[in-house]
Design an enzyme around this catalytic site. Structure first.
Site, PDB file in Angstrom:
ATOM      1  N   ASP A   1      49.566  37.116  38.031  1.00  0.00           N
ATOM      2  CA  ASP A   1      49.394  37.235  39.467  1.00  0.00           C
ATOM      3  C   ASP A   1      50.766  36.884  40.045  1.00  0.00           C
ATOM      4  O   ASP A   1      51.372  35.841  39.627  1.00  0.00           O
ATOM      5  CB  ASP A   1      48.385  36.135  39.762  1.00  0.00           C
ATOM      6  CG  ASP A   1      46.995  36.543  39.312  1.00  0.00           C
ATOM      7  OD1 ASP A   1      46.836  37.649  39.065  1.00  0.00           O
ATOM      8  OD2 ASP A   1      46.020  35.494  39.211  1.00  0.00           O
TER       9      ASP A   1
ATOM     10  N   GLU B   1      35.891  42.688  41.818  1.00  0.00           N
ATOM     11  CA  GLU B   1      36.080  41.409  41.917  1.00  0.00           C
ATOM     12  C   GLU B   1      34.530  40.764  42.710  1.00  0.00           C
ATOM     13  O   GLU B   1      33.991  41.226  43.617  1.00  0.00           O
ATOM     14  CB  GLU B   1      36.837  40.980  43.063  1.00  0.00           C
ATOM     15  CG  GLU B   1      38.406  40.945  42.504  1.00  0.00           C
ATOM     16  CD  GLU B   1      39.366  40.994  43.607  1.00  0.00           C
ATOM     17  OE1 GLU B   1      39.214  40.574  44.820  1.00  0.00           O
ATOM     18  OE2 GLU B   1      40.709  40.898  43.273  1.00  0.00           O
TER      19      GLU B   1
END
Lengths: 266, 308
Positions: free
Chosen positions: B10, B129
């Site tokens: 990330d 997600e």
């Protein structure tokens, strides 16, 4: 040598040309994107990459007038390397969404994986990920794919257990060492039997002549031809430029063939 | 089938970060250094995700992608804030092999069809997600797990496939960063209902979590972040080049991170999966890579001792 050998990467709008170019540079080769005949014909070697649909790809090659130069490259005996869809395009025809004629440089067809069955589940199509490549069985009576009832997988597991060293777990019975080693002198020279390469494909080539297969792999019980060689043609269903250090070795082998000194790429 | 082990990095600005539930990002270092380390130790692919791109409608990732792709030769997926065919083309030109799309695809599902036609299905990873709701259902969220869509995660998974997605990256927001294990039910239900590969993401905290998500939940690939990042920080010599000046690496090096998360290296994961009887790719050159001292390996993985 004054300048690195030039490798033309055929740019017809498909495929990650960037990573192919990076791998060429890593091996001391000079990559150049080629989308017309002159660029192809003056290169020391030609790489035909490709991602996507067979029919669209052939249409693009025709539209750019590249099928002739590709055939000329092969006829002239200059190295022509197909990658992924680029391997399939060398074949006579594909059964992807109907029938499409290919470049016809290698006799045979392209077919879809039919229900690959893993040990505990149906496997996904496309095959996405790392798979082993093996030397083709010498007594290759049946060309192309044949169901092996997952024997390949079981053989691997039984050869000393999954934790055993790689060399021992590879089915080395099929390997022919010495002069008859099919990988000797090919772009796969120096690779370990059973090495892992990175694949992304739903279809695979079934060459008519079994001797054309340079490597075979097994996915969900289906053995398929994962690399072909015929004269100066050599093509891979996997992506050598995305297959780590062992994949880069294939590019180094190409560089060596084109005269780049070993161990000391330019 | 060899399950792919995919480190997920990330990224926020120039830094590798890690959060919990996709929030509370902590700076860990330079992403390129971690990427190279993972490539050299046997990663099967890498994922770069711009952690906040879609929030701000920008993507600062491309330079990092370009630098990374010159030195790693495994597939690289790039995601975060990609909104259009032009954005996708830019990511691929910078050296990405695949792109991961969430927010833009939910806002305009036709983007999936257009992108897969233009660049090939295998290039298009749809990131889902999923938030588990109190009634047990799962809702697809956007903008790095912040905003609801009202779309059922399972229905969205099927729709994305129909539109031409090549793979699904399924993240459990509730598990993400917690080290409490992947969401097995979520992953299994999607993996068994779609014909394309499913990458499980979010929650890995120990080696057995990885075996479980592949064997029991049918994941085709797994994403890991905290376990590997913490492992890399602990094992690697910290030089000025490796890590950003921002953030608090010392905190992690002293083991003051998240105690629930067992830090580890890629060779340890692969060794563990092999011992579990699962197929696993080991590069011949990486097999020569010297493993951690045995004592440390045993301390990390008590179950290995029992198995041996």
């Amino acid at each position: 040598m004054d300048r690195p050998p030039v490798v033309a990467i055929v740019d017809y709008g498909l495929g990650n040309l960037f990573s192919v170019g990076q791998a060429c540079e890593h091996a001391g080769l000079q990559p150049t994107l080629a989308s017309d005949a002159p660029a192809l014909l003056k290169a020391d070697a030609v790489i035909l990459p490709g991602v996507g649909a067979f029919g669209d790809a052939m249409e693009s090659l025709h539209r750019l007038d590249l099928t002739g130069p590709l055939k000329d490259t092969a006829a002239a005996g200059r190295p022509l390397i197909g990658i992924c869809l680029g391997l399939q395009l060398l074949m006579s025809e594909s059964h992807e969404f109907g029938r499409h004629a290919g470049l016809g440089l290698i006799a045979g067809s392209v077919v879809r994986f039919d229900k690959p069955q893993g040990p505990d589940r149906m496997l996904k199509v496309p095959e996405v990920g790392w798979n082993r490549i093996h030397r083709p069985p010498m007594a290759a009576g049946a060309p192309g794919a044949r169901a092996t009832e997952r024997t390949g997988h079981q053989a691997e597991l039984s050869a000393g257990g999954p934790g055993a060293p790689r060399a021992a777990s590879a089915p080395s019975d099929d390997a022919q060492p010495g002069a008859s080693d099919p990988w000797a002198g090919s772009l796969l020279e120096g690779l370990t039997e059973g090495e892992y390469m990175y694949f992304v494909h739903s279809f695979y080539a079934k060459p008519d002549a079994p001797g054309v297969a340079l490597s075979v792999s097994t996915y969900g019980g289906i053995e398929f031809c994962s690399a072909v060689r015929q004269g100066s043609l050599c093509a891979f269903q996997f992506h050598p430029e995305r297959s780590g250090a062992q994949g880069l070795r294939i590019y180094s082998n190409l560089a060596a063939r084109l005269g780049v000194p070993p161990e000391k790429p330019l | 089938m060899s399950p792919r082990i995919i480190p997920k990095l990330d990224i926020k600005g120039p830094n590798l970060v890690k959060g919990i539930h996709l929030e509370g990002l902590r700076v860990l270092g330079k992403p390129e250094c971690f990427a190279r380390h993972y490539y050299e130790t046997g990663a099967d692919e890498l994922i770069y995700m711009d952690a906040v791109a879609s929030l701000y409608g920008r993507n600062s990732l491309l330079e990092i992608v370009e630098r990374t792709s010159r030195e790693i030769f495994i597939p690289l997926t790039v995601g975060g804030g990609l909104r259009s065919l032009d954005d996708i083309r830019s990511a691929l030109r910078a050296g990405a092999d695949k792109v991961a799309i969430n927010t833009a695809a939910l806002q305009r599902p036709e983007l999936i069809r257009e992108a897969s036609r233009r660049f090939g299905s295998s290039t298009i990873v749809i990131s889902i997600e999923a938030m588990k709701l109190s009634d047990g259902s799962y809702e697809a969220y956007v903008n790095a797990g912040r905003d609801r869509t009202g779309v059922d995660a399972f229905e969205w998974a099927l729709r994305a496939c129909e539109l031409g997605a090549g793979e699904l990256l399924v993240t459990s927001i509730r598990q993400e960063g917690t080290g409490t294990g992947y969401d097995l039910a979520l992953t299994r239900r999607i993996a068994e209902s779609v014909p394309i590969p499913v990458i499980a993401c979010g929650g890995a905290g120990k080696l057995s979590d990885i075996a479980a998500i592949v064997r029991d939940a049918r994941a085709d690939a797994v994403c890991l972040a905290s376990m590997l990042h913490y492992g890399a920080i602990k094992r690697r010599p910290v030089t000025a080049g490796n890590f950003s000046r921002e953030g608090n690496i010392e905190f992690l090096r002293q083991g003051l991170g998240f105690s629930r998360i067992q830090d580890c290296s890629l060779p340890e994961i692969k060794q563990y999966l092999l011992q579990c009887g699962m197929d696993c790719r080991v590069d011949t050159e990486q097999a020569l890579w010297s493993p951690e001292p045995e004592t440390e390996l045993q301390a990390l993985t008590p179950s290995l001792q029992a198995a041996g």
